[in-house]
Design a protein around this motif. Structure first.
Motif, PDB file in Angstrom:
ATOM      1  N   ALA A  50       0.806  -1.225   0.000  1.00  0.00           N
ATOM      2  CA  ALA A  50       0.000   0.000   0.000  1.00  0.00           C
ATOM      3  C   ALA A  50       0.842   1.281   0.000  1.00  0.00           C
ATOM      4  CB  ALA A  50      -0.959  -0.005   1.183  1.00  0.00           C
ATOM      5  N   VAL A  51       1.800   1.410   0.913  1.00  0.00           N
ATOM      6  CA  VAL A  51       2.603   2.626   0.995  1.00  0.00           C
ATOM      7  C   VAL A  51       3.469   2.776  -0.248  1.00  0.00           C
ATOM      8  CG1 VAL A  51       4.467   3.785   2.254  1.00  0.00           C
ATOM      9  CG2 VAL A  51       2.598   2.701   3.510  1.00  0.00           C
ATOM     10  N   ARG A  52       4.075   1.694  -0.661  1.00  0.00           N
ATOM     11  CA  ARG A  52       4.931   1.726  -1.847  1.00  0.00           C
ATOM     12  C   ARG A  52       4.148   2.189  -3.067  1.00  0.00           C
ATOM     13  NH1 ARG A  52       5.377  -1.443  -5.749  1.00  0.00           N
ATOM     14  NH2 ARG A  52       4.345  -3.210  -4.788  1.00  0.00           N
ATOM     15  N   ARG A  53       2.984   1.641  -3.270  1.00  0.00           N
ATOM     16  CA  ARG A  53       2.147   2.042  -4.409  1.00  0.00           C
ATOM     17  C   ARG A  53       1.690   3.490  -4.295  1.00  0.00           C
ATOM     18  NH1 ARG A  53      -1.571  -3.301  -5.104  1.00  0.00           N
ATOM     19  NH2 ARG A  53      -0.048  -4.526  -6.267  1.00  0.00           N
ATOM     20  N   ALA A  54       1.371   3.925  -3.079  1.00  0.00           N
ATOM     21  CA  ALA A  54       0.880   5.293  -2.869  1.00  0.00           C
ATOM     22  C   ALA A  54       1.893   6.344  -3.289  1.00  0.00           C
ATOM     23  CB  ALA A  54       0.483   5.490  -1.405  1.00  0.00           C
ATOM     24  N   ILE A  55       3.182   6.033  -3.167  1.00  0.00           N
ATOM     25  CA  ILE A  55       4.205   7.000  -3.559  1.00  0.00           C
ATOM     26  C   ILE A  55       4.806   6.689  -4.922  1.00  0.00           C
ATOM     27  CG2 ILE A  55       4.750   7.700  -1.205  1.00  0.00           C
ATOM     28  CD1 ILE A  55       7.186   5.861  -1.292  1.00  0.00           C
ATOM     29  N   GLY A  56       4.259   5.673  -5.599  1.00  0.00           N
ATOM     30  CA  GLY A  56       4.675   5.385  -6.970  1.00  0.00           C
ATOM     31  C   GLY A  56       5.983   4.639  -7.110  1.00  0.00           C
ATOM     32  N   VAL A  57       6.378   3.899  -6.092  1.00  0.00           N
ATOM     33  CA  VAL A  57       7.614   3.117  -6.166  1.00  0.00           C
ATOM     34  C   VAL A  57       7.277   1.722  -6.677  1.00  0.00           C
ATOM     35  CG1 VAL A  57       9.509   2.093  -4.843  1.00  0.00           C
ATOM     36  CG2 VAL A  57       8.735   4.406  -4.338  1.00  0.00           C
ATOM     37  N   GLU A  58       7.961   1.320  -7.725  1.00  0.00           N
ATOM     38  CA  GLU A  58       7.717   0.014  -8.332  1.00  0.00           C
ATOM     39  C   GLU A  58       8.610  -1.040  -7.688  1.00  0.00           C
ATOM     40  OE1 GLU A  58       8.288  -2.171 -12.680  1.00  0.00           O
ATOM     41  OE2 GLU A  58       8.531  -0.013 -12.505  1.00  0.00           O
ATOM     42  N   ARG A  59       8.045  -2.207  -7.467  1.00  0.00           N
ATOM     43  CA  ARG A  59       8.818  -3.323  -6.928  1.00  0.00           C
ATOM     44  C   ARG A  59       9.269  -4.196  -8.096  1.00  0.00           C
ATOM     45  NH1 ARG A  59       8.565  -6.437  -1.882  1.00  0.00           N
ATOM     46  NH2 ARG A  59       9.504  -8.435  -2.307  1.00  0.00           N
ATOM     47  N   VAL A  60      10.577  -4.404  -8.200  1.00  0.00           N
ATOM     48  CA  VAL A  60      11.134  -5.252  -9.242  1.00  0.00           C
ATOM     49  C   VAL A  60      11.816  -6.427  -8.562  1.00  0.00           C
ATOM     50  CG1 VAL A  60      12.768  -5.402 -11.155  1.00  0.00           C
ATOM     51  CG2 VAL A  60      11.488  -3.285 -10.773  1.00  0.00           C
ATOM     52  N   GLU A  61      11.301  -7.605  -8.767  1.00  0.00           N
ATOM     53  CA  GLU A  61      11.862  -8.797  -8.134  1.00  0.00           C
ATOM     54  C   GLU A  61      12.868  -9.427  -9.089  1.00  0.00           C
ATOM     55  OE1 GLU A  61      10.046 -12.911  -6.603  1.00  0.00           O
ATOM     56  OE2 GLU A  61       9.124 -11.124  -5.725  1.00  0.00           O
ATOM     57  N   GLN A  62      14.141  -9.339  -8.721  1.00  0.00           N
ATOM     58  CA  GLN A  62      15.212  -9.877  -9.544  1.00  0.00           C
ATOM     59  C   GLN A  62      15.462 -11.356  -9.264  1.00  0.00           C
ATOM     60  OE1 GLN A  62      16.777  -8.225 -12.010  1.00  0.00           O
ATOM     61  NE2 GLN A  62      15.573  -6.409 -11.595  1.00  0.00           N
ATOM     62  N   SER A  63      15.350 -11.723  -8.002  1.00  0.00           N
ATOM     63  CA  SER A  63      15.629 -13.095  -7.601  1.00  0.00           C
ATOM     64  C   SER A  63      14.809 -13.400  -6.350  1.00  0.00           C
ATOM     65  CB  SER A  63      17.126 -13.256  -7.324  1.00  0.00           C
ATOM     66  OG  SER A  63      17.421 -14.564  -6.900  1.00  0.00           O
ATOM     67  N   LYS A  64      13.967 -14.398  -6.402  1.00  0.00           N
ATOM     68  CA  LYS A  64      13.107 -14.730  -5.270  1.00  0.00           C
ATOM     69  C   LYS A  64      13.933 -15.088  -4.037  1.00  0.00           C
ATOM     70  CE  LYS A  64       8.869 -16.131  -7.519  1.00  0.00           C
ATOM     71  NZ  LYS A  64       8.060 -15.024  -7.087  1.00  0.00           N
ATOM     72  N   ALA A  65      13.445 -14.684  -2.865  1.00  0.00           N
ATOM     73  CA  ALA A  65      14.030 -15.008  -1.559  1.00  0.00           C
ATOM     74  C   ALA A  65      15.425 -14.425  -1.363  1.00  0.00           C
ATOM     75  CB  ALA A  65      14.042 -16.513  -1.339  1.00  0.00           C
ATOM     76  N   HIS A  66      15.735 -13.316  -2.030  1.00  0.00           N
ATOM     77  CA  HIS A  66      17.007 -12.634  -1.832  1.00  0.00           C
ATOM     78  C   HIS A  66      16.742 -11.175  -1.477  1.00  0.00           C
ATOM     79  CE1 HIS A  66      18.491 -16.125  -4.079  1.00  0.00           C
ATOM     80  NE2 HIS A  66      19.591 -15.921  -3.391  1.00  0.00           N
ATOM     81  N   SER A  67      17.674 -10.565  -0.770  1.00  0.00           N
ATOM     82  CA  SER A  67      17.534  -9.180  -0.352  1.00  0.00           C
ATOM     83  C   SER A  67      18.503  -8.287  -1.109  1.00  0.00           C
ATOM     84  CB  SER A  67      17.833  -9.042   1.147  1.00  0.00           C
ATOM     85  OG  SER A  67      16.909  -9.769   1.888  1.00  0.00           O
ATOM     86  N   LEU A  68      18.167  -7.022  -1.168  1.00  0.00           N
ATOM     87  CA  LEU A  68      19.033  -6.019  -1.763  1.00  0.00           C
ATOM     88  C   LEU A  68      19.111  -4.850  -0.793  1.00  0.00           C
ATOM     89  CD1 LEU A  68      20.563  -4.770  -4.197  1.00  0.00           C
ATOM     90  CD2 LEU A  68      18.358  -3.858  -4.936  1.00  0.00           C
ATOM     91  N   ALA A  69      20.291  -4.403  -0.494  1.00  0.00           N
ATOM     92  CA  ALA A  69      20.469  -3.257   0.397  1.00  0.00           C
ATOM     93  C   ALA A  69      21.093  -2.121  -0.394  1.00  0.00           C
ATOM     94  CB  ALA A  69      21.373  -3.635   1.566  1.00  0.00           C
ATOM     95  N   ILE A  70      20.610  -0.915  -0.161  1.00  0.00           N
ATOM     96  CA  ILE A  70      21.132   0.257  -0.853  1.00  0.00           C
ATOM     97  C   ILE A  70      21.598   1.249   0.200  1.00  0.00           C
ATOM     98  CG2 ILE A  70      20.543   2.180  -2.370  1.00  0.00           C
ATOM     99  CD1 ILE A  70      18.461   0.340  -3.662  1.00  0.00           C
TER     100      ILE A  70
END
Length: 87
Positions: A50-70
């Motif tokens: 909900a929050v992600r969509r409300a601000i227009g941030v798209e979720r791109v899943e590169q690899s299931k069950a893995h994390s990405l830190a920025i």
């Protein structure tokens, strides 16, 4: 992580009811009526959409069950933001 915050840093836990973003200020309204305004908003919602969509941030899943830190650096010192920058 929460336990590592200094006592002068307020901790607010709640559910987001409304969100608005802008070039200088971001604003959250929680379901209990609490309003939080900050220059920087960090969205860490996990699988919640909900929050992600409300601000227009798209979720791109590169690899299931893995994390990405920025990581990023700000061009100003943390002292210029004051304690409300940690929300």
């Amino acid at each position: 992580m929460r336990g590592a915050l200094p006592p002068e840093i307020p901790l607010t836990v709640g559910k987001v009811a409304e969100i608005s973003t802008g070039p200088n200020w971001q604003r959250l309204v929680l379901t209990n009526g609490t309003i939080i305004a900050a220059r920087l908003l960090v969205v860490a919602t996990g699988y919640s959409e909900a929050v992600r969509r409300a601000i227009g941030v798209e979720r791109v899943e590169q690899s299931k069950a893995h994390s990405l830190a920025i990581e990023f650096d700000l061009a100003v010192s943390p002292q210029q933001f004051g304690p409300r920058s940690v929300t």
